[in-house]
Design an enzyme around this catalytic site. Sequence first.
Site, PDB file in Angstrom:
ATOM      1  N   ASP A 157      29.048 -48.485 -52.743  1.00 34.43           N
ATOM      2  CA  ASP A 157      28.295 -48.272 -51.516  1.00 34.43           C
ATOM      3  C   ASP A 157      27.054 -49.162 -51.524  1.00 34.43           C
ATOM      4  O   ASP A 157      26.272 -49.132 -52.476  1.00 34.43           O
ATOM      5  CB  ASP A 157      27.888 -46.804 -51.398  1.00 34.43           C
ATOM      6  CG  ASP A 157      27.431 -46.432 -50.001  1.00 34.43           C
ATOM      7  OD1 ASP A 157      26.562 -47.143 -49.464  1.00 34.43           O
ATOM      8  OD2 ASP A 157      27.943 -45.449 -49.452  1.00 34.43           O
ATOM      9  N   PHE A 234      40.952 -51.451 -48.106  1.00 33.89           N
ATOM     10  CA  PHE A 234      39.617 -51.606 -47.533  1.00 33.89           C
ATOM     11  C   PHE A 234      39.299 -53.078 -47.302  1.00 33.89           C
ATOM     12  O   PHE A 234      38.786 -53.475 -46.256  1.00 33.89           O
ATOM     13  CB  PHE A 234      38.604 -50.984 -48.498  1.00 33.89           C
ATOM     14  CG  PHE A 234      37.170 -51.246 -48.147  1.00 33.89           C
ATOM     15  CD1 PHE A 234      36.517 -50.485 -47.203  1.00 33.89           C
ATOM     16  CD2 PHE A 234      36.473 -52.258 -48.781  1.00 33.89           C
ATOM     17  CE1 PHE A 234      35.195 -50.724 -46.880  1.00 33.89           C
ATOM     18  CE2 PHE A 234      35.141 -52.509 -48.473  1.00 33.89           C
ATOM     19  CZ  PHE A 234      34.512 -51.738 -47.523  1.00 33.89           C
TER      20      PHE A 234
END
Length: 260
Positions: A157, A234
């Site tokens: 993240d 992703f």
Amino acid sequence: MDARSNMTDTHTTDDDATTGPESADAPLHRRGIKSYVIRAGRTTQAQTRGLMDVWPRLGLNVADGRQDLDALFGRRAPRVVEIGFGMGNSLVEQAETHPDSDFIGIEVHAPGVGKLLDEADKRGLTNLRIYREDALAVLEQCLPEGSIDTLQLFFPDPWTKKKHHKRRIVQPAFVELVRSRLAPGGRFHLATDWEAYAEWMAEVLDAAPGFANTADAATAPYVPRPAFRPLTKFELRGEKLGHGVWDLIYRHDTAPHEAP
């Protein structure tokens, strides 16, 4: 890995000015501050099977303490550790493609852990073990010094807002912990689709003692995506949206350096 599958999506532009990493002597653990957020979510039947039936064979806990990795895998082989493997597609592919290496995955997201365990069992993989724990605790308490040949951190993240930069996992103290667990010549491979975080990673690693960037001068500090890093779902989605991806590979370099 898709580390953000177990985290909130913070791709925003508000308050996005970059602040610097913490100092090298900042505490590694700040109580109550995590580099991840666990999402609530239901598990499928296959994921539940992995957590219930396969976990006793392939799962590990911090409470198990320091591991003898040769005894754990029943052999001496190159060791790869991946932090935040998301739903595990990339890690399973690596373990199947490289049967002569042993892999340890660390992830806090239960559906991802269950999916990986189920898939590993279906493929008959014996060179893979899983922690469903905080990565810092695993590195500190479970993995011996100098025991890892490669540590992978793919798409963590980015915590894009300035006030959240303290949550980024890549900080000087974390990098020093990684260095201590890498064998001499071992590699720390990072990848991100957020350019500002790529720059942050390079800043931290370039300043860290005991690391050497492996990139060629023409592309430094980044390397072209290595063929051995499988494309994640992703990443494929990001490519369709025109997102860039930056790979960095640093070597644990114990050779002495001449003063400039």
